[in-house]
Scaffold this motif. Structure first.
Motif, mmCIF file in Angstrom:
data_model
loop_
_atom_site.group_PDB
_atom_site.id
_atom_site.type_symbol
_atom_site.label_atom_id
_atom_site.label_comp_id
_atom_site.label_asym_id
_atom_site.label_seq_id
_atom_site.Cartn_x
_atom_site.Cartn_y
_atom_site.Cartn_z
ATOM 1 N N SER A 99 -18.584 96.997 76.174
ATOM 2 C CA SER A 99 -18.248 95.785 75.418
ATOM 3 C C SER A 99 -17.985 96.121 73.957
ATOM 4 C CB SER A 99 -19.394 94.769 75.495
ATOM 5 O OG SER A 99 -19.554 94.330 76.818
ATOM 6 N N LYS A 102 -14.598 97.600 73.687
ATOM 7 C CA LYS A 102 -13.588 96.548 73.809
ATOM 8 C C LYS A 102 -13.509 95.752 72.515
ATOM 9 C CE LYS A 102 -13.933 95.994 78.803
ATOM 10 N NZ LYS A 102 -14.438 95.143 79.887
ATOM 11 N N TRP A 103 -14.686 95.401 71.944
ATOM 12 C CA TRP A 103 -14.698 94.652 70.695
ATOM 13 C C TRP A 103 -14.076 95.464 69.565
ATOM 14 C CZ3 TRP A 103 -15.162 89.714 69.910
ATOM 15 C CH2 TRP A 103 -15.797 88.931 70.856
ATOM 16 N N LYS A 104 -14.374 96.775 69.567
ATOM 17 C CA LYS A 104 -13.773 97.624 68.528
ATOM 18 C C LYS A 104 -12.253 97.621 68.662
ATOM 19 C CE LYS A 104 -17.481 100.962 67.699
ATOM 20 N NZ LYS A 104 -17.886 102.357 67.892
ATOM 21 N N ALA A 106 -10.399 95.319 70.152
ATOM 22 C CA ALA A 106 -9.906 93.975 69.809
ATOM 23 C C ALA A 106 -9.955 93.767 68.294
ATOM 24 C CB ALA A 106 -10.748 92.911 70.512
ATOM 25 N N TYR A 107 -11.006 94.274 67.657
ATOM 26 C CA TYR A 107 -11.107 94.143 66.201
ATOM 27 C C TYR A 107 -9.987 94.930 65.522
ATOM 28 C CZ TYR A 107 -12.784 94.534 61.430
ATOM 29 O OH TYR A 107 -12.863 94.505 60.070
#
Length: 197
Positions: A99, A102-104, A106-107
């Motif tokens: 996660s 993925k957040w990295k 997306a960021y």
């Protein structure tokens, strides 16, 4: 006879002595038998007590074995629960890491989009400023055009009807050249005010 008597007394003494000795021996044997019987009873009581203790010890051993097996089963269950907890914890950490990645990502994408949008915004602001300046220039030119048009209309209106006839008449077109020169001046002024994007 004396001999016989003596032999008889001796035999009798021997018989009495032997009977007395036999009685003593019998008493001694009876006493030994009593003692042996008491010892046998004591030994039997001791054997029964030892047997009872042995039975109690075997029962305690069996109870302890069962308790030991129960503890081993509990330890095994605890080990399995511990292994499962460690596996679940590691799975959750792996999910969290996924996660996070993925957040990295997306960021990063959002930051790139934000940078792109910010660049576009800056460009559009620059263009808007340019357009605003251009619009103000156009407004100023429009004001001048209106003034020029107003001047042209006033000059045309200022002509008396006779001048208008003389000016437009092909035979008499005396002021026609003046009128055309004035129209050309107005045209030049209008062209000067033309907006250039």
């Amino acid at each position: 006879m004396r001999l016989l008597r003596l032999s008889f007394v001796t035999a009798l003494a021997l018989t009495v002595a032997s009977t007395a000795h036999a009685d003593q021996e019998s008493d001694r044997l009876r006493e030994a038998l009593r003692s042996a019987t008491a010892q046998a009873r004591t030994a039997e009581d001791q054997r029964a007590a030892v047997q009872a203790k042995l039975t109690a010890a075997e029962q305690e051993r069996d109870r302890l074995r069962k308790q030991n097996e129960a503890y081993r089963a509990q330890v095994k269950e605890a080990e399995q629960a511990y292994r499962q907890a460690v596996k679940d914890f590691n799975d959750r950490i792996a999910e969290r890491d996924d996660s996070l990645e993925k957040w990295k990502g997306a960021y990063g994408e959002a930051a790139n989009v934000a940078r792109t949008k910010d660049a576009e915004r800056a460009k559009l602001e620059s263009e808007a400023t340019t357009w605003k300046a251009s619009a103000k220039a156009c407004e100023a030119k429009n004001v001048r055009l209106v003034k020029i048009a107003d001047d042209a209309v006033k000059q045309y209106e200022a002509m008396d009807p006779m001048e208008k006839v003389l000016d437009h008449d092909p035979v008499f077109g005396l002021k026609r050249v003046e009128h055309q020169n004035a129209a050309q001046d107005f045209r030049d002024k209008i062209i000067e005010q033309k907006a250039k994007p």
